[in-house]
Design an enzyme around this catalytic site. Structure first.
Site, PDB file in Angstrom:
ATOM      1  N   TYR A 297       0.842  -1.193   0.000  1.00  0.00           N
ATOM      2  CA  TYR A 297       0.000   0.000   0.000  1.00  0.00           C
ATOM      3  C   TYR A 297       0.879   1.246   0.000  1.00  0.00           C
ATOM      4  CZ  TYR A 297      -4.286   2.611   1.225  1.00  0.00           C
ATOM      5  OH  TYR A 297      -5.375   3.457   1.232  1.00  0.00           O
ATOM      6  N   TYR A 341      -5.835   5.481  -6.917  1.00  0.00           N
ATOM      7  CA  TYR A 341      -6.043   5.375  -5.478  1.00  0.00           C
ATOM      8  C   TYR A 341      -7.441   4.830  -5.239  1.00  0.00           C
ATOM      9  CZ  TYR A 341      -6.750   6.850  -0.612  1.00  0.00           C
ATOM     10  OH  TYR A 341      -7.018   6.884   0.727  1.00  0.00           O
TER      11      TYR A 341
END
Length: 388
Positions: A297, A341
């Site tokens: 991430y 995102y």
């Protein structure tokens, strides 16, 4: 020694992935985005809405499970669940789905996340307009000092990391951004398709909050991603090779806060990632040496480095060199820095593609892929692998 999540080993698999396009202005509601992604994931799996009896999403998602079910033609639900803490929830949705399948509570579960994060509510704009809550009270200790945005919170840890290990932003963070954008450049779905960057480009990008530059920060995206899970046995009869859930875990550290844990110990570390890693490796019986691809991430570049260290891929302060040397293929879709995102859900989809052998940046022989969720907050991770 068995651990939390060990009972999930090879009990469930991801059998479908689907997404909308990734944009800066979707021009449609978040509900429509969610429905489009769910339908695409079901089609990818060769399943119908009637096959679905469970749904999992984020507490931050604005689309109720029953409303998405209606929009997609899904019938009765026997399981529905939500996971808290923003991007830290991503792999937690897979954990919840796998738990439901392994326990017999549900047979086919859809995980989804949809938002207009660029044209609608922009998380990067700060928290000053939040409703009163316990979370808001905790953040209130930081707000009077101007720390209103996620970038400002992470900058505190990033600065400490650089100081501790005697690094500069360019040598530490630049390689992470360059790797992500290199992969995004060859990914037609990525916002930055065809637009790689150099270390010089990274160093020339404007400051957001020192020591973070623009190219250290993830994008703001409109879009949706969905995953479909079912039992491994059923998965073997479906359209795509299953990406088997070898293990999944969640973790929160002592004194955990939401990206503002400035007083809980080593500021150059991520205790929640360490807790998740311990549980994950114990549950799977695997370790860093067994992982072929890392989908980490990347909301901010320094936290990619810290994750590599917390998961044991390298020693403390060694992650920048680890990335520069290319010792582990990272974020082969371009990550949230380069592709989109989507609160980490698009990273899980890339992990599935790597296991299937269909990634645009395919790693030869990829059999085990680690995907992680947002850090600085309570987090989660999953290892997906090939069947057999």
């Amino acid at each position: 020694m068995s651990g939390a999540g060990s009972g999930l080993r090879a009990r469930a698999a991801v059998v479908g992935i689907g997404a909308t396009e990734f944009s800066k202005d979707s021009g449609r509601s978040e509900l429509r985005l969610a429905a489009e992604a769910v339908r695409a994931a079901l089609d990818d799996a060769g399943l119908t809405p009637a096959d679905v009896d469970g749904m999992v999403t984020f507490t931050m998602d604005t689309n109720p499970e029953i409303t998405v079910a209606q929009a997609c033609g899904i019938g009765e639900l026997g399981f529905f669940s939500r996971v808290h803490y923003g991007g830290g929830a991503a792999c937690g949705t897979v954990l919840q789905a796998a738990l439901a399948i392994a326990s017999g509570v549900a047979e086919t579960v859809v995980c989804y996340r949809a938002f207009n994060e660029r044209s609608g509510r922009r998380f990067g704009s700060g928290v000053q307009d939040r409703e009163p809550s316990a979370e808001g009270a905790a953040l209130g200790w930081m707000m009077p000092y101007g720390l209103l945005t996620p970038a400002s919170w992470v900058a505190m840890a990033a600065q400490r990391y650089l100081f501790t290990y005697g690094l500069t932003p360019e040598e530490a963070f630049g390689p992470v951004a360059v790797v992500a954008r290199r992969h995004a450049a060859t990914n037609p779905a990525a916002h930055f398709h065809g637009r790689p960057i150099t270390l010089a480009d990274h160093a020339a990008s404007r400051w957001i909050v020192e020591p973070l530059r623009l190219l250290d920060c993830c994008q703001e995206t409109d879009g949706a991603q969905a995953l479909v899970l079912t039992s491994v046995e059923r998965a073997r009869d479906l359209r795509r090779p299953p990406a088997v859930v070898l293990g999944a875990a969640q973790g929160a550290g002592r004194g955990q806060e939401q990206m503002t844990g400035f007083h809980r110990g080593d500021l150059a570390a991520l205790p929640e990632a360490a807790a998740t890693a311990r549980r994950l490796w114990r549950a799977t019986g695997l370790g860093p040496a067994d992982i072929d691809v890392g989908i980490l991430y990347d909301h901010f570049t320094p936290f990619v480095l810290m994750q590599l260290e917390e998961y044991g891929f390298c020693g403390r302060g060694e992650a920048a060199g680890f990335v520069t040397e290319g010792r582990l293929p990272l974020n082969t879709h371009g990550g949230q820095l380069g592709e989109a995102y989507l609160h980490g859900m698009n990273g899980i989809a890339e992990a599935v593609r790597q296991v299937r052998g269909t990634s645009v940046n395919q790693v030869p022989g990829a059999e085990r892929v680690l995907a992680t969720a947002g850090t600085g907050v309570p987090t989660s991770a999953v290892v997906l692998g090939s069947d057999g």
